[in-house]
Design a protein around this motif. Structure first.
Motif, mmCIF file in Angstrom:
data_model
loop_
_atom_site.group_PDB
_atom_site.id
_atom_site.type_symbol
_atom_site.label_atom_id
_atom_site.label_comp_id
_atom_site.label_asym_id
_atom_site.label_seq_id
_atom_site.Cartn_x
_atom_site.Cartn_y
_atom_site.Cartn_z
ATOM 1 N N ARG A 121 -19.884 -26.697 10.877
ATOM 2 C CA ARG A 121 -19.438 -25.664 11.809
ATOM 3 C C ARG A 121 -18.334 -24.828 11.167
ATOM 4 O O ARG A 121 -17.358 -25.367 10.653
ATOM 5 C CB ARG A 121 -18.943 -26.268 13.117
ATOM 6 C CG ARG A 121 -18.339 -25.262 14.089
ATOM 7 C CD ARG A 121 -18.236 -25.835 15.484
ATOM 8 N NE ARG A 121 -19.563 -26.013 16.072
ATOM 9 C CZ ARG A 121 -19.803 -26.720 17.174
ATOM 10 N NH1 ARG A 121 -18.802 -27.331 17.793
ATOM 11 N NH2 ARG A 121 -21.022 -26.808 17.649
ATOM 12 N N GLN A 122 -18.497 -23.525 11.222
ATOM 13 C CA GLN A 122 -17.471 -22.585 10.792
ATOM 14 C C GLN A 122 -16.959 -21.838 12.012
ATOM 15 O O GLN A 122 -17.742 -21.390 12.854
ATOM 16 C CB GLN A 122 -18.031 -21.597 9.769
ATOM 17 C CG GLN A 122 -18.587 -22.248 8.513
ATOM 18 C CD GLN A 122 -19.132 -21.230 7.538
ATOM 19 O OE1 GLN A 122 -18.419 -20.308 7.122
ATOM 20 N NE2 GLN A 122 -20.401 -21.374 7.178
ATOM 21 N N ASP A 123 -15.655 -21.678 12.105
ATOM 22 C CA ASP A 123 -15.035 -21.105 13.295
ATOM 23 C C ASP A 123 -13.940 -20.134 12.859
ATOM 24 O O ASP A 123 -13.017 -20.515 12.135
ATOM 25 C CB ASP A 123 -14.447 -22.221 14.156
ATOM 26 C CG ASP A 123 -14.038 -21.746 15.542
ATOM 27 O OD1 ASP A 123 -13.963 -20.530 15.758
ATOM 28 O OD2 ASP A 123 -13.785 -22.607 16.410
ATOM 29 N N TRP B 175 -11.404 -16.757 14.336
ATOM 30 C CA TRP B 175 -10.989 -15.892 15.441
ATOM 31 C C TRP B 175 -9.740 -15.122 15.062
ATOM 32 O O TRP B 175 -8.966 -15.536 14.196
ATOM 33 C CB TRP B 175 -10.772 -16.685 16.726
ATOM 34 C CG TRP B 175 -9.488 -17.474 16.804
ATOM 35 C CD1 TRP B 175 -9.268 -18.720 16.317
ATOM 36 C CD2 TRP B 175 -8.265 -17.053 17.416
ATOM 37 N NE1 TRP B 175 -7.984 -19.124 16.583
ATOM 38 C CE2 TRP B 175 -7.342 -18.127 17.262
ATOM 39 C CE3 TRP B 175 -7.848 -15.910 18.078
ATOM 40 C CZ2 TRP B 175 -6.031 -18.056 17.746
ATOM 41 C CZ3 TRP B 175 -6.555 -15.837 18.566
ATOM 42 C CH2 TRP B 175 -5.675 -16.908 18.405
ATOM 43 N N ARG C 160 -14.031 -13.864 18.385
ATOM 44 C CA ARG C 160 -14.277 -15.169 17.762
ATOM 45 C C ARG C 160 -15.737 -15.268 17.333
ATOM 46 O O ARG C 160 -16.637 -14.774 18.026
ATOM 47 C CB ARG C 160 -13.958 -16.292 18.750
ATOM 48 C CG ARG C 160 -14.037 -17.693 18.177
ATOM 49 C CD ARG C 160 -13.652 -18.719 19.229
ATOM 50 N NE ARG C 160 -13.649 -20.078 18.697
ATOM 51 C CZ ARG C 160 -13.462 -21.184 19.431
ATOM 52 N NH1 ARG C 160 -13.256 -21.076 20.746
ATOM 53 N NH2 ARG C 160 -13.468 -22.385 18.875
ATOM 54 N N ILE D 143 -18.431 -18.341 15.891
ATOM 55 C CA ILE D 143 -18.676 -19.758 15.621
ATOM 56 C C ILE D 143 -20.099 -19.900 15.096
ATOM 57 O O ILE D 143 -21.066 -19.542 15.770
ATOM 58 C CB ILE D 143 -18.504 -20.613 16.887
ATOM 59 C CG1 ILE D 143 -17.133 -20.387 17.518
ATOM 60 C CG2 ILE D 143 -18.705 -22.093 16.566
ATOM 61 C CD1 ILE D 143 -16.964 -21.076 18.856
ATOM 62 N N SER D 144 -20.225 -20.424 13.887
ATOM 63 C CA SER D 144 -21.532 -20.627 13.265
ATOM 64 C C SER D 144 -21.790 -22.121 13.106
ATOM 65 O O SER D 144 -20.973 -22.835 12.525
ATOM 66 C CB SER D 144 -21.591 -19.934 11.895
ATOM 67 O OG SER D 144 -22.816 -20.201 11.253
ATOM 68 N N THR D 145 -22.929 -22.605 13.637
ATOM 69 C CA THR D 145 -23.271 -24.027 13.599
ATOM 70 C C THR D 145 -24.616 -24.196 12.913
ATOM 71 O O THR D 145 -25.608 -23.558 13.294
ATOM 72 C CB THR D 145 -23.344 -24.617 15.023
ATOM 73 O OG1 THR D 145 -22.115 -24.355 15.711
ATOM 74 C CG2 THR D 145 -23.597 -26.116 14.976
ATOM 75 N N THR E 232 -25.342 -18.753 15.830
ATOM 76 C CA THR E 232 -24.058 -18.077 15.634
ATOM 77 C C THR E 232 -23.648 -17.471 16.967
ATOM 78 O O THR E 232 -24.412 -16.713 17.572
ATOM 79 C CB THR E 232 -24.159 -16.982 14.571
ATOM 80 O OG1 THR E 232 -24.595 -17.554 13.330
ATOM 81 C CG2 THR E 232 -22.799 -16.322 14.363
#
Length: 629
Positions: A332-334, A336, A361, A363-365, A379
């Motif tokens: 996971r990349q987050d 913001w 923000r 968020i890529s999972t 995403t």
């Protein structure tokens, strides 16, 4: 070790009531020289009680040149300390408006070591071997670390909130026990000021050891929250001798380890970085996090970037239409970024604390072993707007033992909306949150919050949650030299159209009933906690003692359509002692005995090293996607 400390306390208290009064020191809270303008509080003269008589006997004993006299004198302090009564909360606003917008000519720093010093009496010095030995292995906080936390600099302009906010930021540091930021009134002029910054360190090293030789099991922990006086923090916990099965039965695990290293306020940017490694039988995480929040009302920009790997168990339906457990793995990349917008102030001497915040923000999972389309690579893009108004009050005897504590009050409202682009399907996201906090002299403290978030796929609302929290504690009540508070806490979490197997809500320990264990999980949870804390005047080698009683009740439903109140609640009742040395880094230690009517063993003793309650600040953090746990 914890058992020995508790036994030592009990023995000392027993002896204090006998013909050889060797232990209990009735001591008033440490004075904290106030840096805000407030009316002087009336001096209260208490009638002599049992603890006062014990104190007087111990004073007389310490003057004798006997063995017990020397022991008493070396272990206990009898110097009379003036007290600051924080029954009336003191607002941390602008403490010296007459000095606003003057030039800062000079900043003087005074950093006090952990033992034997007092922030209210800078002439006090260590007097016995234990205090001197503790200071000899402690590295004081580096002056540059203190300087980088201040919101003002030499030759700069002193703005209204600079002193009080700098003082609060220093007290928020785990390695700082207390702080005062004052104007030197003796040297101030009409256009310039000198500032005095006084801080007192916490002893930063701590550790724990638990061994069971018969089962070849052990747990070793080592922490330093102020490494080399630089404010760096490393934490380590290693467990050996475990026997767990992982990877769906293919591997046996005999050890576990959790460690982290944190660097805060990098290059005076108020940005912090953390490296985290957690490797347990049923949970793994490895990550790198860089973050900067809205640390004061004047902070203009905040943001974060993080990359983390996770592995934890979930439940899915298999081909036989039964529940199957498996470990899910994903990256996971987050990211913001937020900006605060000032509102206009019509008083030049004061800063308007209200802010409008806008933020975005991403968020890529990415799943490494997705079992079905519910766990799709995706995403999520979110935009949010919020209103934040916060202020702080200074008080004592909440979660600490007489140390200065900053209590947040204010309002927070936020709205967020987003779009999730998925591998198999897309959906929209909506979220809202509101919070309110109030602190008054004759009322106590009340905090309320409520939030709702959900996804919309086509015409179906899914993976939603409603959560709320109510925290109330009474004003500080005095019974002689004893201090008393009551706490009431309610937490509610209701899952709406969650994924299959997302019955993740627990009522164990911090999530519900302290000291309680059950494998049951659910999608709806209502928890009600009550606690009474009686802070005693007893002090031994810096350890302060409190008596605690509690009553916890929790309702749990395992399905979305279930009503948690249709079933009898889980319950827990108990009492015990809490003690902490305010000059050391390790957390408050609690030794409690609990009674659980639904438990297989109704009576259970347990210990805890973390506070059960905590404050929620009114700062806007980021467009939220709340964790359902």
């Amino acid at each position: 070790m914890i058992f020995l400390k508790g036994l030592l306390f009990a023995l000392l208290l027993l002896v204090a009531g006998s013909s050889l009064p060797i232990v209990a020191l009735a001591q008033n809270p440490v004075i904290v020289a106030d840096s805000v303008k407030s009316k002087p509080l009336p001096d209260t003269v208490l009638k002599p009680n049992t603890s006062d008589r014990i104190l007087e006997n111990l004073k007389q004993l310490s003057k004798k040149k006997t063995f017990w006299g020397r022991v008493t004198k070396s272990l206990l302090r009898f110097d009379k300390k003036a007290t600051t009564n924080y029954n009336s909360p003191i607002l941390l606003n602008t403490p010296t408006e007459k000095h606003n917008y003057k030039v800062i000519r000079r900043i003087d720093y005074k950093t006090l070591n952990s033992f034997g010093y007092s922030i209210s009496d800078t002439t006090r010095r260590p007097r016995n071997f234990l205090e001197k030995a503790g200071n000899s292995v402690h590295i004081k906080t580096h002056r540059g670390r203190i300087r980088n936390t201040l919101l003002f600099k030499t030759n700069g302009i002193l703005e209204p909130l600079h002193l009080s906010e700098s003082e609060r930021l220093l007290r928020q540091k785990e390695y700082i026990l207390d702080a005062r930021v004052l104007v030197n009134e003796k040297t101030t002029t009409q256009d310039s000021v000198d500032i005095i910054v006084i801080t007192k360190d916490v002893f930063s090293l701590s550790g724990s050891v638990a061994l069971n030789p018969s089962q070849a099991y052990g747990r070793i922990g080592l922490n330093d929250i102020n490494f080399l006086g630089l404010g760096h923090q490393f934490r380590n916990l290693y467990t050996f001798g475990v026997d767990s099965v992982i990877n769906n039965g293919n591997t046996r695990r005999t050890w576990m380890y959790t460690g982290s290293y944190t660097i805060e306020n990098i290059y005076n940017t108020f940005a912090s970085a953390q490296v985290l490694y957690r490797n347990e039988a049923n949970y793994q995480q490895r990550g790198l996090n860089l973050y900067r929040d809205f640390y004061t009302a004047n902070t203009k920009y905040a943001g974060a970037a993080s990359v983390n790997y996770y592995m934890h168990p979930i439940y899915i339906k298999n081909d036989a239409d039964t529940r199957q457990r498996m470990n899910i793995e994903y990256m996971r990349q987050d990211y913001w970024l937020g900006k605060a917008h000032k509102l206009k102030s019509y008083d030049l001497g004061f800063e308007n604390r209200a802010r409008i915040i806008t933020a975005g923000r991403i968020i890529s999972t990415n799943y490494l072993n997705s079992p079905n389309q519910d766990y799709q690579n995706n995403t999520l893009y979110i935009a949010g707007i919020g209103y934040s108004f916060r202020k702080y009050y200074r008080s004592q005897y909440l979660f600490g033992f007489g140390r200065t504590e900053d209590i947040p009050a204010g309002n927070l409202f936020s709205l967020s909306a987003g779009y999730e682009a998925g591998q198999f399907y897309d959906r929209r996201y909506f979220g809202a949150k509101m919070a309110f906090g109030k602190y008054r002299t004759n009322f106590g403290y009340l905090y309320l919050d409520a939030q709702y978030d959900t996804y919309l796929r086509g015409k179906r609302w899914e993976q939603g949650e409603f959560a709320s929290e109510i925290l109330y504690f009474t004003k500080l009540l005095s019974v002689g030299t004893w201090q008393w508070r009551h706490f009431i806490w309610n937490r509610t979490s209701i899952g709406l159209n969650r994924k299959y197997g997302e019955n993740l809500l627990s009522i164990n320990r911090q999530e519900g009933i302290r000291g309680f264990r059950t494998p049951e999980r659910g999608t709806k949870r209502v928890v009600l906690n009550y606690e009474s804390s009686l802070f005693t005047p007893i002090s031994f080698l810096g350890f302060r003692l409190a008596l605690v009683s509690f009553a916890d009740v929790a309702w749990l439903s395992q399905t979305d359509k279930g009503n948690p109140f249709k079933h009898l609640p889980y319950q827990g009742y108990g009492f015990g002692i809490r003690f902490r040395n305010e000059y050391m880094a390790f957390n408050t230690i609690q030794l409690l005995l609990g009674y659980y009517p639904q438990g297989s063993a109704p009576l259970r003793n347990f210990n805890s090293t973390r506070p059960y309650y905590d404050f929620n600040d009114f700062r806007f953090t980021q467009p939220l996607v709340p964790d359902f746990r």
